[in-house]
Design a protein around this motif. Structure first.
Motif: not given
Length: 158
Positions: A96-99, A104-122
């Motif tokens: 859904h995010e990619a659409e 691309s699905i890969e880029l959407a997955a990367r952005y979502v994953r990076q946001g998740f990692f950042k939320s934990i690091l914070d």
């Protein structure tokens, strides 16, 4: 663990110490997909943890792209429980995010994953992110270098 794994862990520990990557008391969050590369990194970090007293956390995101992705999440949860590793998990509707973003699905997955990692690091002081990469991860390597700031030569990932 076999002899070559122990030697690898010793080499990684030596590299970590000589480059001051992880210090006593640091909080290290490992992106744990459940794949061979991230499990290997986690095993090695657990070995390194014996001589550098740091906190190890795992972060797993179910991208919900593959039907068996829920099995990956269960595997990671069981692995973390067996190894006494605190685990952060989340799910994301990457398709859904990619659409929605028209990427691309890969880029959407990367952005979502990076946001998740950042939320934990914070959530942690002295927090560091550990990611396992293999030769097919060139685009992620290039993006990580861009975020850190690099020259044009640094954009050639490997």
């Amino acid at each position: 663990m076999n002899k070559s794994t122990n030697q690898l862990a010793i080499n990684v520990e030596r590299y970590i110490k000589s480059n001051n990557l992880i210090k006593t008391g640091d909080n290290v969050v490992i992106g744990l997909s459940g794949g061979m590369d991230s499990i290997c990194l986690c095993e090695i970090l657990q070995m390194v943890k014996r001589s550098i007293d740091f906190n190890l956390f795992a972060a797993h995101m179910d991208h919900r792209i593959r039907p068996e992705s829920g099995d990956d999440a269960l595997f990671v949860a069981a692995y973390c429980q067996r190894n006494d590793i605190a685990l952060y998990t989340t799910t994301a509707d990457v398709l859904h995010e990619a659409e929605y973003q028209k990427i691309s699905i890969e880029l959407a997955a990367r952005y979502v994953r990076q946001g998740f990692f950042k939320s934990i690091l914070d959530k942690h002081t002295n927090a560091k992110l550990a990611l396992a990469h293999h030769m097919n991860d060139k685009i992620e390597t290039m993006l990580m270098r861009m975020f850190r700031g690099t020259s044009l030569d640094g954009l050639d990932p490997m």
